[in-house]
Design an enzyme around this catalytic site. Sequence first.
Site, PDB file in Angstrom:
ATOM      1  N   ARG A 148       0.947  -1.333   0.086  1.00  0.00           N
ATOM      2  CA  ARG A 148      -0.018  -0.008   0.067  1.00  0.00           C
ATOM      3  C   ARG A 148       0.766   0.918  -0.187  1.00  0.00           C
ATOM      4  NH1 ARG A 148      -2.469  -3.574   3.881  1.00  0.00           N
ATOM      5  NH2 ARG A 148      -4.623  -4.026   3.383  1.00  0.00           N
ATOM      6  N   LYS A 172      -3.472  -3.225   8.032  1.00  0.00           N
ATOM      7  CA  LYS A 172      -4.838  -2.813   8.695  1.00  0.00           C
ATOM      8  C   LYS A 172      -5.465  -3.657   9.925  1.00  0.00           C
ATOM      9  CE  LYS A 172      -6.522  -0.721   4.454  1.00  0.00           C
ATOM     10  NZ  LYS A 172      -7.752  -0.977   3.651  1.00  0.00           N
ATOM     11  N   HIS A 237      -2.181   2.743  -6.194  1.00  0.00           N
ATOM     12  CA  HIS A 237      -3.096   1.737  -6.025  1.00  0.00           C
ATOM     13  C   HIS A 237      -3.126   0.799  -7.102  1.00  0.00           C
ATOM     14  CE1 HIS A 237      -5.635  -0.064  -2.888  1.00  0.00           C
ATOM     15  NE2 HIS A 237      -6.512  -0.290  -3.692  1.00  0.00           N
ATOM     16  N   ARG A 240      -0.649  -1.632  -7.087  1.00  0.00           N
ATOM     17  CA  ARG A 240      -1.012  -2.690  -6.230  1.00  0.00           C
ATOM     18  C   ARG A 240      -1.987  -3.674  -6.901  1.00  0.00           C
ATOM     19  NH1 ARG A 240      -1.572  -4.344  -0.713  1.00  0.00           N
ATOM     20  NH2 ARG A 240      -3.807  -4.683  -0.087  1.00  0.00           N
ATOM     21  N   HIS A 263      -5.237  -8.667   3.125  1.00  0.00           N
ATOM     22  CA  HIS A 263      -6.847  -8.950   3.080  1.00  0.00           C
ATOM     23  C   HIS A 263      -7.213  -9.783   4.101  1.00  0.00           C
ATOM     24  CE1 HIS A 263      -7.092  -7.809  -1.365  1.00  0.00           C
ATOM     25  NE2 HIS A 263      -6.809  -6.871  -0.676  1.00  0.00           N
ATOM     26  N   TYR A 272      -9.803 -10.341  -7.784  1.00  0.00           N
ATOM     27  CA  TYR A 272      -9.111 -10.396  -8.930  1.00  0.00           C
ATOM     28  C   TYR A 272      -9.223 -11.480  -9.921  1.00  0.00           C
ATOM     29  CZ  TYR A 272      -6.650  -6.828  -6.366  1.00  0.00           C
ATOM     30  OH  TYR A 272      -6.415  -5.630  -5.700  1.00  0.00           O
TER      31      TYR A 272
END
Length: 309
Positions: A148, A172, A237, A240, A263, A272
């Site tokens: 990120r 995160k 992004h 990414r 994730h 994806y």
Amino acid sequence: MSDDAALIDRFLEMMAAERGAARNTLLAYRADLNGAGALLGGLSTATRAQLGELASAWAGLAATSVARKASAVRAFYAFLEEEGLRADNPSAALPRPVTQRSLPKILSTAEVDSLFALIAGRLDVAHPARLDLRLSALIELLYGSGLRASELVSLPRRALASDRPFLILKGKGGRDRLVPISDRARAAVAAWLAHVPGDSAWLFPSGKSYLSRIRLYQLVKALAAAAGIAPERVSPHVLRHAFATHLLEGGADLRALQSMLGHADIGTTQIYTHVDSRRLVELVNKRHPLATTSASHTHRSVDDAPSAP
């Protein structure tokens, strides 16, 4: 509400720098967040129970409008959690109307190759410019590891050890994840490190802190324009996304990709799988235990055989 205003400003700055959000998108986010905050009497301190009440407040809206508003609020709370501005994330209480999920913007491998070819041309001189060495390290890490933007710019000076081909990042929700670093990226970082002041705490220093996400966004846009790619199609992004898309096209395991991207929910990673349905069909035809072989097909090697359960 005053706290909301400052936090929303910070969130929108991140959206512009890291996600490449357009002006109209940012305006829509601001309106949705301000609207939700007005309904709740404050957004940044709202509880999960309060968020659950938004479903009834939005009941008369179209599903697409509810999805957009919920998405804005959900992204806002994810930002607060990631930045350590809030310990919990109450967004699970938000409504999730069934709508068609938008696909991520991607670049083709040829377009990514053109970015790296441009950088290689700039470095193929006796004394490459310092900022070109920095750009090389930034782009290698963005595309080669799927970092990120916020993770990339804030890397410590010694984040990459010469004897360790991976990073351990806290992403995160405070979750640690292992991020493989390619030999190319390690070489690019090593070349750049020679130009980083020895007393810098950061790998990509700028002033008294580190390179801003907005500046990274500008550098990526400028590189795209120089390579003949429409700048509005490229952002940190998007690179990414390209990392994830191209890995999956190359046969990467979805669970491994989920881990590398950080994730929490594999459902996020599954976006994806749209990238190349032909590859998935080919995968079944070649690797399924009941796939038939014939003289017209290439013989599979031992490595191609299905692995034991």
